[in-house]
Design a protein around this motif. Structure first.
Motif: not given
Length: 331
Positions: A128-157
């Motif tokens: 769902l976090q990936a959908a939150d970002v991808l649905v808006y064609q977001a180019t960048h997401v501000p994240v902390g160290e604990d969320q970097k893994q989720h951005i990698e997942l969004a990229r993989d998806i």
């Protein structure tokens, strides 16, 4: 550049939220197109009180606006008011792989020893976090160290979906490093743990709504050590509570930790804590006053969120339609 980020409406903001994310969001508004949402669907992954959740959405909206998020500059809305989020999340659930989610460390941390008793939503919320970002064609997401893994997942998806259906629909988002530095604010009672709403001790955190006296008291009682402050920040590495308080001062004044130490080298915390309390009160007092004003006009808050949801829905609709077409559910 389009930046998307969200925050769960799980209660009032504290100093860690403010210095660690929100003030960075405020600065981002002048650097990129920004969409900020209240992640109320993510809040459902644990037990919730429905009435409290509704109230928390308004409270968080008020706190964000009081902190400097400007609805005229940014799109501010509740996640649940834009159905494209969960709709796209289901499609992406069918793209993501169990092995990818099994590697998400946050699920292991949050489910603890009751993995089998955790909700499916807690396991799949990175999708769902990936959908939150991808649905808006977001180019960048501000994240902390604990969320970097989720951005990698969004990229993989994103890449797998594009490859599976031979489209170039989703932009693999990048971590956003704009908005200046974000402070990592730790508990006032334990320098090795993040400042958190879930900590049972009220003395561990400073709320935006705390009075001046409460702020001064919490800082006065903050855990420290008996050693004087050094000149070199590296000498604080083995002193987590001291490092935390110096870092908080630096974040609030816009200085580097080294510059803060230059002012207080050789002094003890009996001198440092009153100065830190004064700086904290100076930052939070106008925010608290604005928050109290905003709370009194629920209709205005609802109107801001409704306008934001309408704008966000319009931005999300083309991507969702293309995703449906790609998988064969639309002509």
């Amino acid at each position: 550049m389009r930046v998307v980020s969200g925050i769960q409406p799980t209660g009032g903001l504290h100093l860690g939220n403010l210095l660690g994310a929100i003030l960075r969001w405020v600065r981002m508004q002048d650097e990129a197109e920004c969409l900020f949402f209240l992640a109320d669907l993510h809040a459902l992954t644990i037990d919730v009180d429905p009435a409290k959740l509704r109230a928390n959405v308004r409270e968080m909206a008020a706190a964000l606006i009081a902190s400097g998020i400007d609805p005229a500059k940014s799109t501010l809305f509740a996640q649940s008011a834009v159905p494209a989020h969960p709709e796209l999340a289901w499609i992406l659930n069918c793209t993501a792989r169990m092995g990818w989610l099994n590697r998400m460390t946050q699920f292991k941390e949050k489910s603890g020893k009751s993995r089998e008793g955790a909700s499916v939503g807690l396991f799949t919320y990175p999708v769902l976090q990936a959908a939150d970002v991808l649905v808006y064609q977001a180019t960048h997401v501000p994240v902390g160290e604990d969320q970097k893994q989720h951005i990698e997942l969004a990229r993989d998806i994103a890449l797998k979906f594009n490859n599976d259906f031979d489209v170039e629909l989703f932009i693999p988002p990048e971590p956003f490093i704009g908005g200046g530095t974000a402070a990592r604010v730790m508990s006032l009672r334990d320098g090795s743990a993040k400042m958190s709403k879930s900590d049972p001790s009220e003395q561990s955190r400073i709320h935006l709504t705390d009075s001046d006296d409460e702020i001064a008291q919490k800082i006065r009682k903050a855990k420290t050590d008996p050693e004087p402050l050094p000149e070199d920040p590296d000498q604080l590495e083995q002193r987590p509570e001291a490092k935390n308080l110096v870092g908080i001062m630096a974040a609030m004044t816009g200085e580097t930790p080294a510059a803060v130490l230059q002012r207080f080298t050789g002094q003890g915390f009996g001198m440092f804590k009153p100065a830190l309390a004064d700086a904290t009160i100076a930052l939070l007092e106008p925010l608290r006053k604005r928050l109290i004003e905003l709370r009194q006009d629920e209709a205005a808050l609802d109107a801001i969120l409704a306008a934001g949801a309408e704008k966000a829905s319009a931005l999300a609709a083309p991507t969702l339609a293309e995703a449906y077409r790609a998988v064969g559910l639309r002509q």
